[in-house]
Write a protein that holds these residues in place. Structure first.
Motif, PDB file in Angstrom:
ATOM      1  N   PHE A 182     -16.259 121.128  68.285  1.00 47.04           N
ATOM      2  CA  PHE A 182     -17.580 120.402  68.086  1.00 47.04           C
ATOM      3  C   PHE A 182     -18.547 120.818  68.716  1.00 47.04           C
ATOM      4  N   PHE A 183     -18.674 121.250  69.725  1.00 47.66           N
ATOM      5  CA  PHE A 183     -19.960 121.802  70.653  1.00 47.66           C
ATOM      6  C   PHE A 183     -20.383 123.109  69.800  1.00 47.66           C
ATOM      7  N   ASN A 184     -19.450 124.035  69.557  1.00 49.12           N
ATOM      8  CA  ASN A 184     -19.738 125.328  68.635  1.00 49.12           C
ATOM      9  C   ASN A 184     -20.483 124.921  67.668  1.00 49.12           C
ATOM     10  N   MET A 185     -19.836 123.896  66.633  1.00 50.53           N
ATOM     11  CA  MET A 185     -20.685 123.401  65.328  1.00 50.53           C
ATOM     12  C   MET A 185     -22.047 123.192  65.781  1.00 50.53           C
ATOM     13  N   VAL A 186     -22.194 122.286  66.876  1.00 47.32           N
ATOM     14  CA  VAL A 186     -23.727 121.554  66.860  1.00 47.32           C
ATOM     15  C   VAL A 186     -24.490 122.891  67.500  1.00 47.32           C
ATOM     16  N   ARG A 187     -23.717 123.764  68.449  1.00 44.84           N
ATOM     17  CA  ARG A 187     -24.932 124.901  69.120  1.00 44.84           C
ATOM     18  C   ARG A 187     -25.130 125.778  67.831  1.00 44.84           C
ATOM     19  N   ALA A 188     -24.171 126.081  66.853  1.00 47.52           N
ATOM     20  CA  ALA A 188     -24.408 126.689  65.612  1.00 47.52           C
ATOM     21  C   ALA A 188     -25.582 126.479  64.874  1.00 47.52           C
ATOM     22  N   GLY A 189     -25.618 125.123  64.716  1.00 43.36           N
ATOM     23  CA  GLY A 189     -26.491 124.169  63.868  1.00 43.36           C
ATOM     24  C   GLY A 189     -27.827 124.552  64.690  1.00 43.36           C
ATOM     25  N   LEU A 190     -27.979 124.190  65.983  1.00 40.40           N
ATOM     26  CA  LEU A 190     -29.086 124.125  66.731  1.00 40.40           C
ATOM     27  C   LEU A 190     -29.742 125.643  66.680  1.00 40.40           C
ATOM     28  N   GLU A 191     -29.059 126.675  66.750  1.00 41.20           N
ATOM     29  CA  GLU A 191     -29.545 127.979  66.482  1.00 41.20           C
ATOM     30  C   GLU A 191     -29.679 128.491  65.232  1.00 41.20           C
ATOM     31  N   GLY A 192     -29.487 127.789  64.288  1.00 41.79           N
ATOM     32  CA  GLY A 192     -29.909 128.156  62.769  1.00 41.79           C
ATOM     33  C   GLY A 192     -28.644 128.881  62.110  1.00 41.79           C
ATOM     34  N   LYS A 193     -27.701 128.852  62.822  1.00 35.98           N
ATOM     35  CA  LYS A 193     -26.288 129.785  62.179  1.00 35.98           C
ATOM     36  C   LYS A 193     -25.574 129.023  61.248  1.00 35.98           C
ATOM     37  N   VAL A 194     -26.255 128.799  60.002  1.00 35.55           N
ATOM     38  CA  VAL A 194     -25.871 127.751  59.227  1.00 35.55           C
ATOM     39  C   VAL A 194     -24.588 128.086  58.657  1.00 35.55           C
ATOM     40  N   THR A 195     -24.185 129.452  58.080  1.00 42.88           N
ATOM     41  CA  THR A 195     -22.995 129.524  57.650  1.00 42.88           C
ATOM     42  C   THR A 195     -21.947 129.564  58.608  1.00 42.88           C
ATOM     43  N   ASP A 196     -21.936 129.915  60.001  1.00 39.17           N
ATOM     44  CA  ASP A 196     -20.898 129.536  60.966  1.00 39.17           C
ATOM     45  C   ASP A 196     -20.611 128.004  61.187  1.00 39.17           C
ATOM     46  N   ALA A 197     -21.956 127.185  61.286  1.00 39.66           N
ATOM     47  CA  ALA A 197     -21.985 125.853  61.517  1.00 39.66           C
ATOM     48  C   ALA A 197     -21.133 125.087  60.454  1.00 39.66           C
ATOM     49  N   TYR A 198     -21.449 125.494  59.198  1.00 40.62           N
ATOM     50  CA  TYR A 198     -20.690 124.820  58.183  1.00 40.62           C
ATOM     51  C   TYR A 198     -19.275 125.082  58.145  1.00 40.62           C
ATOM     52  N   GLU A 199     -18.952 126.316  58.307  1.00 42.01           N
ATOM     53  CA  GLU A 199     -17.388 126.590  58.707  1.00 42.01           C
ATOM     54  C   GLU A 199     -16.713 125.877  59.475  1.00 42.01           C
ATOM     55  N   LEU A 200     -17.361 125.639  60.779  1.00 44.55           N
ATOM     56  CA  LEU A 200     -16.710 124.917  61.514  1.00 44.55           C
ATOM     57  C   LEU A 200     -16.701 123.150  61.010  1.00 44.55           C
ATOM     58  N   HIS A 201     -17.808 122.935  60.402  1.00 46.27           N
ATOM     59  CA  HIS A 201     -18.082 121.506  60.144  1.00 46.27           C
ATOM     60  C   HIS A 201     -16.888 121.325  58.901  1.00 46.27           C
ATOM     61  N   TYR A 202     -16.389 122.081  58.076  1.00 39.73           N
ATOM     62  CA  TYR A 202     -15.411 121.615  57.017  1.00 39.73           C
ATOM     63  C   TYR A 202     -14.112 121.818  57.632  1.00 39.73           C
ATOM     64  N   LYS A 203     -13.867 122.504  58.588  1.00 40.00           N
ATOM     65  CA  LYS A 203     -12.733 122.591  59.472  1.00 40.00           C
ATOM     66  C   LYS A 203     -12.480 121.127  60.242  1.00 40.00           C
ATOM     67  N   ILE A 204     -13.372 120.793  60.965  1.00 39.98           N
ATOM     68  CA  ILE A 204     -13.427 119.584  61.636  1.00 39.98           C
ATOM     69  C   ILE A 204     -13.360 118.192  60.783  1.00 39.98           C
ATOM     70  N   ALA A 205     -14.231 118.338  59.485  1.00 38.78           N
ATOM     71  CA  ALA A 205     -14.295 117.057  58.998  1.00 38.78           C
ATOM     72  C   ALA A 205     -13.285 116.128  58.660  1.00 38.78           C
ATOM     73  N   PRO A 206     -12.065 116.781  58.242  1.00 34.03           N
ATOM     74  CA  PRO A 206     -11.028 115.884  57.928  1.00 34.03           C
ATOM     75  C   PRO A 206     -10.702 114.884  58.991  1.00 34.03           C
ATOM     76  N   SER A 207     -10.684 115.372  60.074  1.00 28.49           N
ATOM     77  CA  SER A 207     -10.362 114.574  61.353  1.00 28.49           C
ATOM     78  C   SER A 207     -11.319 113.467  61.620  1.00 28.49           C
ATOM     79  N   ILE A 208     -12.552 113.736  61.310  1.00 26.83           N
ATOM     80  CA  ILE A 208     -13.448 112.603  61.237  1.00 26.83           C
ATOM     81  C   ILE A 208     -13.210 111.513  60.355  1.00 26.83           C
ATOM     82  N   GLU A 209     -12.941 111.983  59.269  1.00 30.89           N
ATOM     83  CA  GLU A 209     -12.295 110.703  58.235  1.00 30.89           C
ATOM     84  C   GLU A 209     -11.065 109.966  58.756  1.00 30.89           C
TER      85      GLU A 209
END
Length: 291
Positions: A217-244
């Protein structure tokens, strides 16, 4: 990195089988957050089942977290309620040593008007010796702090430095970000829309899933803050099922199940909250096994 920008975590309170506070598990949980990149910790928020803790237990939790943290990360203390006088009295008299800010929820149950919410937080601001982060969570409080009200508080109460925005409404979040002063921190309080909020101009998150999957989750947030959108969304979709999964039967039942699966805590909650169902537990366990 600027304080309260990035990944914060709302800590649970682990319990033993007899429902006393498990200080060993709590201390180890704090150390795990530090080791995996979490940037600040929130103590005695909703996720901590703070409504079920006695005053003595709250002091025990505070001291356990401070000892385990050993000054490494900024600490935010939850101090809120639906009686303005009680909240301000607590802020004036509580031992706040070792904490860097206050997280204060909008008054619940009373359903104040926007003017009432503004006046409440003005009094909180006057009483607090520490910077204040507002907490807007309409699903729990039954009243929404509108963006215009947050902006008014931000501009008139100088020690109110940010808001944990958990309305789950991206349109409201974007309006909020557009209105408030540039140095005022709009922090996601909803794990699922953390990344789009960051990309819209938010400053990060106070997370629940972050304590179960801190590094990812840290890596996703950091990628988002740094504008690394593709990397950030790859992590987001990996983590998202656990959030649900962790919110399917309420918080913190889900995250406690996940942490128990990882061997970090024993899975006990205090009534009126109960542990996750067998079906949900199986799905959470399967997610971790295959993550």
């Amino acid at each position: 990195m600027e304080a309260f920008v990035g990944t914060g975590v709302a800590l649970i309170t682990p319990f033993k089988k007899d429902l006393t506070v498990d200080t060993d598990a709590l201390g180890n949980l704090v150390k795990n957050q530090i080791e995996n990149g979490i940037e600040y910790l929130v103590v005695l928020g909703t996720t901590a089942e703070s409504a079920t803790l006695t005053s003595e237990e709250k002091e025990l939790v505070k001291n356990t977290v401070k000892d385990a943290n050993a000054g490494k990360l900024p600490l935010v203390l939850g101090v809120g309620g639906n009686s303005t006088s009680a909240v301000t009295e607590e802020l004036r008299t509580a031992d706040l040593e070792g904490f860097d800010a206050i997280l204060s929820v909008s008054p619940f149950y009373n359903k104040p008007t926007q003017e009432g919410i503004f006046r409440h937080f003005k009094e909180v601001s006057i009483a607090s010796p520490l910077p204040v982060i507002l907490y807007n969570v309409p699903g729990r409080t039954a009243s929404n702090i509108l963006p215009e009200t947050v902006n008014r508080i931000a501009r008139e109460c100088k020690n109110v430095i940010g808001v944990k925005e958990a309305a789950g409404d991206m349109v409201q979040a974007m309006k909020l970000i557009s209105l408030v002063p540039k140095d005022f921190k709009v922090i996601s309080g909803d794990d699922m829309i953390t990344l789009p909020m960051i990309l819209a101009g938010g400053k990060g998150v106070i997370s629940v899933i972050g304590q179960g999957l801190p590094k990812e989750f840290f890596n996703m947030v950091r990628a988002g803050l740094e504008g690394k959108v593709t990397d950030a969304y790859e992590l987001h979709y990996k983590i998202a099922p656990s959030i649900e999964l962790i919110f399917a039967e309420g918080n913190p039942a889900g995250i406690k199940t996940l942490l128990a699966k990882k061997g970090m805590i024993s899975n006990y909650l205090r009534l009126p909250l109960v542990e996750a169902s067998e079906s949900l537990t199986s799905r959470i366990n399967s997610f971790i096994d295959n993550f």
